[in-house]
Motif scaffolding. Sequence first.
Motif, mmCIF file in Angstrom:
data_model
loop_
_atom_site.group_PDB
_atom_site.id
_atom_site.type_symbol
_atom_site.label_atom_id
_atom_site.label_comp_id
_atom_site.label_asym_id
_atom_site.label_seq_id
_atom_site.Cartn_x
_atom_site.Cartn_y
_atom_site.Cartn_z
ATOM 1 N N ILE A 49 -25.843 -17.166 45.240
ATOM 2 C CA ILE A 49 -24.741 -16.592 45.086
ATOM 3 C C ILE A 49 -24.888 -15.213 45.278
ATOM 4 O O ILE A 49 -26.043 -14.720 44.790
ATOM 5 N N THR A 50 -24.130 -14.670 46.088
ATOM 6 C CA THR A 50 -24.368 -13.055 46.482
ATOM 7 C C THR A 50 -24.137 -12.409 45.386
ATOM 8 O O THR A 50 -23.076 -12.621 44.473
ATOM 9 N N TRP A 53 -21.409 -24.803 51.403
ATOM 10 C CA TRP A 53 -21.723 -23.252 51.647
ATOM 11 C C TRP A 53 -20.338 -22.803 51.549
ATOM 12 O O TRP A 53 -19.484 -23.306 52.318
ATOM 13 N N THR A 58 -21.557 -16.595 51.063
ATOM 14 C CA THR A 58 -21.391 -15.956 50.008
ATOM 15 C C THR A 58 -22.033 -16.885 48.774
ATOM 16 O O THR A 58 -22.465 -16.481 47.816
ATOM 17 N N ALA A 59 -21.950 -18.101 48.908
ATOM 18 C CA ALA A 59 -22.428 -19.136 48.096
ATOM 19 C C ALA A 59 -23.299 -20.255 48.712
ATOM 20 O O ALA A 59 -22.436 -20.858 49.852
ATOM 21 N N LEU A 92 -19.636 -25.409 43.687
ATOM 22 C CA LEU A 92 -19.075 -24.137 44.584
ATOM 23 C C LEU A 92 -17.550 -24.388 44.681
ATOM 24 O O LEU A 92 -17.082 -25.692 44.893
ATOM 25 N N THR A 139 -14.857 -16.744 45.074
ATOM 26 C CA THR A 139 -16.403 -17.425 45.089
ATOM 27 C C THR A 139 -16.518 -17.652 43.797
ATOM 28 O O THR A 139 -16.893 -16.843 42.875
ATOM 29 N N LEU A 177 -19.750 -20.101 41.460
ATOM 30 C CA LEU A 177 -20.931 -20.975 41.539
ATOM 31 C C LEU A 177 -20.996 -21.300 40.054
ATOM 32 O O LEU A 177 -21.132 -20.657 39.106
ATOM 33 N N TYR A 220 -17.833 -14.202 42.194
ATOM 34 C CA TYR A 220 -17.928 -12.992 43.037
ATOM 35 C C TYR A 220 -16.620 -12.670 43.523
ATOM 36 O O TYR A 220 -15.956 -13.544 44.344
#
Length: 224
Positions: A8-9, A39, A69-70, A159, A164, A166, A210
């Motif tokens: 994850i970002t 994703w 982003t994930a 996800l 976003t 996780l 996120y």
Amino acid sequence: MCGIFGFITKNGSGPDLVRLRRIAAETQTRGNHAFGLAWLGANGTIHTFKRPGPATANLGDLDQCRGATAVIGHCRLATHGAPEDNRNNHPHPAGRGWFVHNGVVQNHSSLVRHYGFTMSTECDSEVLGLLMARFPGSLGLRAARAAEVAEGRLAILGLWRNPTRLLIVRSGNPLCFGETNGGFYFASLPRELPGAVVAIRERYAGVLTYADDELQHDAFSIGR
């Protein structure tokens, strides 16, 4: 046995694909019957991929995760459901999200009967997604409750979108993470993870979100 991995970002940038390939290849040592990914693309859409065979035969498919982003991934050692039937392979749906699971749900048949579920695969893991979709409350609480009623050691990555998210769950089976400036990487095995690798604590369910260029963390405990 199976193995799972994810990313994850922290700042909106996608994963390091070279690192992600190394993590996937290492995770394959825990299962080579099938490989799968989910994703969250830059357009906010969740994409999925799964195929029988080892991760190393499909590492090029990780290129699709550029800018994601994930990401979650799965290397399967089949226990319930033949991997040649791709429906049995991971990821599996959980309401509006997708998840990958390492472990065996030893009481999956009794859970299906108790809750009146209709299974669309022969894979025991599917029941975890059905439980998470059925239970009320936040994502982390629903996942913790599913882990409570499922018998057997497990680790889960999931996800969700908008925002976003996780999902990280550990109860018995290994799961670790490492951190870079760009984000957090997760895997069943510590090798190939970046930085100072940390094991997820036992009986943990957490959600990393996120949104608005910030990463937030919510944690829950799995009780019995």
